[in-house]
Design a protein around this motif. Structure first.
Motif, mmCIF file in Angstrom:
data_model
loop_
_atom_site.group_PDB
_atom_site.id
_atom_site.type_symbol
_atom_site.label_atom_id
_atom_site.label_comp_id
_atom_site.label_asym_id
_atom_site.label_seq_id
_atom_site.Cartn_x
_atom_site.Cartn_y
_atom_site.Cartn_z
ATOM 1 N N ASN A 204 0.447 8.075 -0.862
ATOM 2 C CA ASN A 204 1.416 7.457 -1.765
ATOM 3 C C ASN A 204 1.250 5.942 -1.667
ATOM 4 O O ASN A 204 1.427 5.369 -0.592
ATOM 5 C CB ASN A 204 2.843 7.871 -1.406
ATOM 6 C CG ASN A 204 3.847 7.457 -2.467
ATOM 7 O OD1 ASN A 204 3.764 6.388 -3.050
ATOM 8 N ND2 ASN A 204 4.814 8.329 -2.708
ATOM 9 N N SER B 95 2.961 3.751 -3.666
ATOM 10 C CA SER B 95 4.092 3.143 -4.369
ATOM 11 C C SER B 95 4.381 1.744 -3.834
ATOM 12 O O SER B 95 4.383 1.523 -2.621
ATOM 13 C CB SER B 95 5.342 4.009 -4.219
ATOM 14 O OG SER B 95 5.149 5.246 -4.868
ATOM 15 N N GLY B 96 4.602 0.819 -4.762
ATOM 16 C CA GLY B 96 4.944 -0.539 -4.403
ATOM 17 C C GLY B 96 3.773 -1.419 -4.021
ATOM 18 O O GLY B 96 3.945 -2.595 -3.744
ATOM 19 N N TYR C 131 -4.051 9.739 -5.495
ATOM 20 C CA TYR C 131 -3.169 8.632 -5.146
ATOM 21 C C TYR C 131 -1.950 8.630 -6.064
ATOM 22 O O TYR C 131 -2.098 8.684 -7.276
ATOM 23 C CB TYR C 131 -3.926 7.309 -5.233
ATOM 24 C CG TYR C 131 -5.085 7.274 -4.268
ATOM 25 C CD1 TYR C 131 -4.889 6.921 -2.937
ATOM 26 C CD2 TYR C 131 -6.361 7.646 -4.670
ATOM 27 C CE1 TYR C 131 -5.946 6.922 -2.037
ATOM 28 C CE2 TYR C 131 -7.423 7.650 -3.784
ATOM 29 C CZ TYR C 131 -7.211 7.277 -2.468
ATOM 30 O OH TYR C 131 -8.250 7.287 -1.576
ATOM 31 N N LYS C 132 -0.772 8.572 -5.456
ATOM 32 C CA LYS C 132 0.474 8.675 -6.211
ATOM 33 C C LYS C 132 1.239 7.350 -6.194
ATOM 34 O O LYS C 132 1.260 6.640 -5.189
ATOM 35 C CB LYS C 132 1.357 9.767 -5.595
ATOM 36 C CG LYS C 132 2.674 9.941 -6.299
ATOM 37 C CD LYS C 132 3.520 11.003 -5.636
ATOM 38 C CE LYS C 132 4.843 11.092 -6.386
ATOM 39 N NZ LYS C 132 5.699 12.108 -5.899
ATOM 40 N N PHE C 133 1.888 7.069 -7.331
ATOM 41 C CA PHE C 133 2.820 5.960 -7.456
ATOM 42 C C PHE C 133 4.112 6.559 -7.996
ATOM 43 O O PHE C 133 4.099 7.176 -9.060
ATOM 44 C CB PHE C 133 2.297 4.896 -8.426
ATOM 45 C CG PHE C 133 1.069 4.184 -7.925
ATOM 46 C CD1 PHE C 133 1.182 2.970 -7.277
ATOM 47 C CD2 PHE C 133 -0.185 4.748 -8.098
ATOM 48 C CE1 PHE C 133 0.053 2.318 -6.803
ATOM 49 C CE2 PHE C 133 -1.306 4.107 -7.626
ATOM 50 C CZ PHE C 133 -1.195 2.886 -6.978
ATOM 51 N N ASP C 134 5.226 6.381 -7.289
ATOM 52 C CA ASP C 134 6.497 6.955 -7.735
ATOM 53 C C ASP C 134 6.910 6.425 -9.098
ATOM 54 O O ASP C 134 7.514 7.142 -9.886
ATOM 55 C CB ASP C 134 7.601 6.692 -6.715
ATOM 56 C CG ASP C 134 7.364 7.444 -5.413
ATOM 57 O OD1 ASP C 134 6.729 8.522 -5.447
ATOM 58 O OD2 ASP C 134 7.812 6.945 -4.357
ATOM 59 N N SER C 135 6.597 5.166 -9.372
ATOM 60 C CA SER C 135 6.913 4.603 -10.696
ATOM 61 C C SER C 135 5.667 3.938 -11.255
ATOM 62 O O SER C 135 4.731 4.623 -11.625
ATOM 63 C CB SER C 135 8.110 3.651 -10.629
ATOM 64 O OG SER C 135 7.839 2.574 -9.755
ATOM 65 N N SER C 136 5.624 2.613 -11.282
ATOM 66 C CA SER C 136 4.515 1.898 -11.918
ATOM 67 C C SER C 136 3.389 1.592 -10.943
ATOM 68 O O SER C 136 3.606 1.433 -9.738
ATOM 69 C CB SER C 136 5.020 0.584 -12.513
ATOM 70 O OG SER C 136 5.975 0.842 -13.510
ATOM 71 N N ALA C 137 2.181 1.465 -11.511
ATOM 72 C CA ALA C 137 1.019 1.006 -10.758
ATOM 73 C C ALA C 137 0.511 -0.271 -11.410
ATOM 74 O O ALA C 137 0.446 -0.370 -12.637
ATOM 75 C CB ALA C 137 -0.075 2.069 -10.753
ATOM 76 N N MET D 86 0.810 8.162 -11.855
ATOM 77 C CA MET D 86 1.882 7.187 -11.981
ATOM 78 C C MET D 86 3.104 7.839 -12.581
ATOM 79 O O MET D 86 3.001 8.533 -13.586
ATOM 80 C CB MET D 86 1.454 6.027 -12.885
ATOM 81 C CG MET D 86 0.661 4.981 -12.174
ATOM 82 S SD MET D 86 -1.105 4.800 -12.520
ATOM 83 C CE MET D 86 -1.763 6.271 -13.072
ATOM 84 N N GLY D 87 4.274 7.596 -11.981
ATOM 85 C CA GLY D 87 5.509 8.132 -12.527
ATOM 86 C C GLY D 87 5.862 7.517 -13.866
ATOM 87 O O GLY D 87 6.464 8.164 -14.716
#
Length: 159
Positions: A11, A13-14, A27-33, A55-56
């Motif tokens: 993850n 994220s951020g 690879y994960k992004f809870d919201s924006s990348a 990307m979320g």
């Protein structure tokens, strides 16, 4: 490939992707990348190495950003699953397939190398851009090539 079913290996994220070197994985992004600068994707000598980014919501690059794949990697094995919209800013050199739920905008002279831009529910907006699609040989071309090789091998054995 079912992008949604891919289980994240990390993850991010951020974190900004700029300056990172990543190996094959999901690879994960809870919201924006965000990408500012250069992201290096290291295939570690495996031409089949796959990179999946989930990307979320949005994917946004800054001006002159770059996604670079090294060590026998193939940009055709890079996937960007975007939960809403993607924007590649001016002169971004991007690698891989962008699959966005809503829309994709490529600003002036943004380029996609070995990939595509696919929006499910909205538009793909282009402005003097270049997209180099992945080349997949037609089945008949491969068959003819293999038949030709077999014929050459048979002729060589006779001589």
């Amino acid at each position: 490939m079912n992008l949604q079913a891919s289980r994240p290996t990390e993850n991010l994220s951020g974190q900004n992707l700029g300056g990172m070197t990543l190996t094959a994985g999901v690879y994960k992004f809870d919201s924006s990348a965000f990408l500012t600068g250069t992201l290096t994707l290291d295939a570690e000598g495996d031409p089949n190495a796959e990179f999946v980014f989930q990307m979320g919501s949005t994917l946004i690059t800054s001006t002159d950003s770059i996604v670079n794949i090294i060590n026998n990697g193939d940009g055709c094995n890079v996937f960007w699953q975007v939960g809403s919209s993607a924007t590649l800013d001016v002169r971004t050199q991007f690698t891989g397939h962008i699959v966005a739920l809503t829309s994709i905008t490529l600003n002036t002279e943004a380029t996609i190398i070995d990939g595509s831009a696919l929006a499910r529910n909205g538009a793909v907006t282009l402005d003097t851009n270049t997209i180099y699609a992945c080349v997949v040989p037609e089945p008949t071309t491969i068959t003819l090539f293999l038949v030709g090789l077999a014929a050459l091998a048979a002729k060589r054995r006779r001589n």
